[in-house]
Each structure stands twice: as structure tokens, then as C-alpha cells.
Enzyme design. Sequence first.
Site, PDB file in Angstrom:
ATOM      1  N   GLY A  44       0.760  -1.253   0.000  1.00 27.91           N
ATOM      2  CA  GLY A  44       0.000   0.000   0.000  1.00 27.91           C
ATOM      3  C   GLY A  44       0.784   1.293   0.000  1.00 27.91           C
ATOM      4  N   GLU A  98       3.848   3.792   6.056  1.00 27.15           N
ATOM      5  CA  GLU A  98       2.658   2.953   5.870  1.00 27.15           C
ATOM      6  C   GLU A  98       1.589   3.759   5.132  1.00 27.15           C
ATOM      7  OE1 GLU A  98       1.256   0.313   5.401  1.00 27.15           O
ATOM      8  OE2 GLU A  98       0.597  -0.675   7.230  1.00 27.15           O
ATOM      9  N   ASP A 102      -5.552   2.142  10.399  1.00 22.02           N
ATOM     10  CA  ASP A 102      -6.986   1.915  10.579  1.00 22.02           C
ATOM     11  C   ASP A 102      -7.212   1.470  12.024  1.00 22.02           C
ATOM     12  OD1 ASP A 102      -9.660   1.604   9.794  1.00 22.02           O
ATOM     13  OD2 ASP A 102      -9.348  -0.451   9.135  1.00 22.02           O
TER      14      ASP A 102
HETATM   15  P1  IMP Z   1      -4.969  -1.844  10.476  1.00 24.06           P
HETATM   16  O1  IMP Z   1      -4.084  -2.966  10.871  1.00 24.06           O
HETATM   17  O2  IMP Z   1      -6.404  -2.056  10.844  1.00 24.06           O
HETATM   18  O3  IMP Z   1      -4.464  -0.487  10.925  1.00 24.06           O
HETATM   19  O4  IMP Z   1      -5.056  -1.861   8.904  1.00 24.06           O
HETATM   20  C1  IMP Z   1      -4.022  -1.513   8.128  1.00 24.06           C
HETATM   21  C2  IMP Z   1      -4.197  -2.040   6.732  1.00 24.06           C
HETATM   22  O5  IMP Z   1      -5.583  -2.267   6.356  1.00 24.06           O
HETATM   23  C3  IMP Z   1      -3.670  -1.015   5.772  1.00 24.06           C
HETATM   24  O6  IMP Z   1      -2.290  -1.160   5.578  1.00 24.06           O
HETATM   25  C4  IMP Z   1      -4.498  -1.287   4.543  1.00 24.06           C
HETATM   26  O7  IMP Z   1      -3.892  -2.287   3.758  1.00 24.06           O
HETATM   27  C5  IMP Z   1      -5.821  -1.789   5.056  1.00 24.06           C
HETATM   28  N1  IMP Z   1      -6.840  -0.713   5.099  1.00 24.06           N
HETATM   29  C6  IMP Z   1      -7.380  -0.144   6.191  1.00 24.06           C
HETATM   30  N2  IMP Z   1      -8.272   0.800   5.855  1.00 24.06           N
HETATM   31  C7  IMP Z   1      -8.290   0.842   4.509  1.00 24.06           C
HETATM   32  C8  IMP Z   1      -9.010   1.651   3.548  1.00 24.06           C
HETATM   33  O8  IMP Z   1      -9.817   2.537   3.864  1.00 24.06           O
HETATM   34  N3  IMP Z   1      -8.745   1.391   2.242  1.00 24.06           N
HETATM   35  C9  IMP Z   1      -7.862   0.431   1.833  1.00 24.06           C
HETATM   36  N4  IMP Z   1      -7.153  -0.319   2.691  1.00 24.06           N
HETATM   37  C10 IMP Z   1      -7.372  -0.118   4.018  1.00 24.06           C
END
Ligand code: IMP
Length: 176
Positions: A44, A98, A102
Amino acid sequence: MMNKDKLEVLYDEKTIAERVSALGEKITKDYADKDLLVIAILKGSFMFFSDLLKKIDLPLEIDFMAARSYGDSTHPGEVHIIKDLDKPIEGRHILIIEDILDTGQTLHALYKMLEVRGAASLKTCAFLDKPARRTVDFYADYKGYEIPDYFVVGYGLDYAEKYRNLPYIAVLKNVD
Ligand code: IMP
Ligand code: MG
């Protein structure tokens, strides 16, 4: 199923370029006297990483890392490294790049994995941040934008591996 994805531009190319420049200038100042190693978390962050590094006026080095998250309700945020760094980071000043924070689980887990490798300093930079979705107490040192709980694509971010090539960030709506 027909593709009914609807995209609404949230940050256009020019807006992103301005924000990325400002971040690059700040990082340039903060690491002026340091030997910097910048790490991209794949996939990403690839576009943000490339643009940001062109705005950091320092003799830095780069490396890449890829992780997969197997989070579910019983093992939230279980993160596995699928491509590790080429070299040790002991004694180095590390900045992890990164795409988006999220829940925070992925970056938090990667941070903990790298923390034990003895870097001189370890900081993080996320292009986007959705603080409303956070489930762990983890925040980026540098960030592009804070956004509401939208699902966004483009500028490296995907939905089912699509849309990463869009030069702007869009909110994805009406997904069937
Ligand atoms: P986390 O571990 O929940 O913080 O998620 C991180 C990963 O989820 C990111 O590196 C993205 O690959 C994916 N992600 C989270 N939100 C989005 C979004 O709104 N669009 C696309 N990918 C997302
Ligand atoms: Mg993803």
C-alpha cells in the site's frame, strides 16, 4: 456481479503533492544530522513512499517489508512478515512508511517486531489515519491526513487489489 463501485475524490493529485512536500520538508529538518533508513511497508505505501522520498533532501537509504494480517475476533491483529528487511537495523535511525492506520494493529505489530532489533530510533509515518477505528493505543509520528471512517482507495490503497494506481485518494461507495 457487475462492478458497481463508485468513487468520490477525497484528495486530488495537487492536494496530495502539497501535503507530501510539507511532510518531506519536516522529515528533512528532523533528520538533518542523522543517518536515515526509510522502510516501505508493501504494498500500500509504494506510491506515497516514492513521492515522499523525492521530497526528503537527505542521503538516506531505503528498504522494503511486506506483512500479512490474519486478524480475526480470536486473534486480532496477528501479523506475519512475508518479506523481511535485507539488512539488520541495529543502531540505525528508522522511519517506517505505511499507507493507512486503521485499527492500528498492523503497524503496531510491525513496530513491536522491529523494536527488539535495536534501532537507534524508530518512528512511523502514515499517509492516512482513521483514529475513530483504532483498537490499539498506537499513533504515527508523521501523518498526511486524518480521515473519518471511510473506506478509501487510490494512491497505493486497494479494494481487492484494485485501484492502487489511481493518482488520487477516493472514497469507495456502493460496493456489492
Ligand atoms: P490496520 O491494521 O487495521 O491499521 O489496517 C491496516 C491495513 O488495512 C492497511 O495497511 C491497509 O492495507 C488496510 N486498510 C485499512 N483501511 C483501509 C481503507 O480505507 N482502504 C484500503 N485499505 C485499508
Ligand atoms: Mg491492503
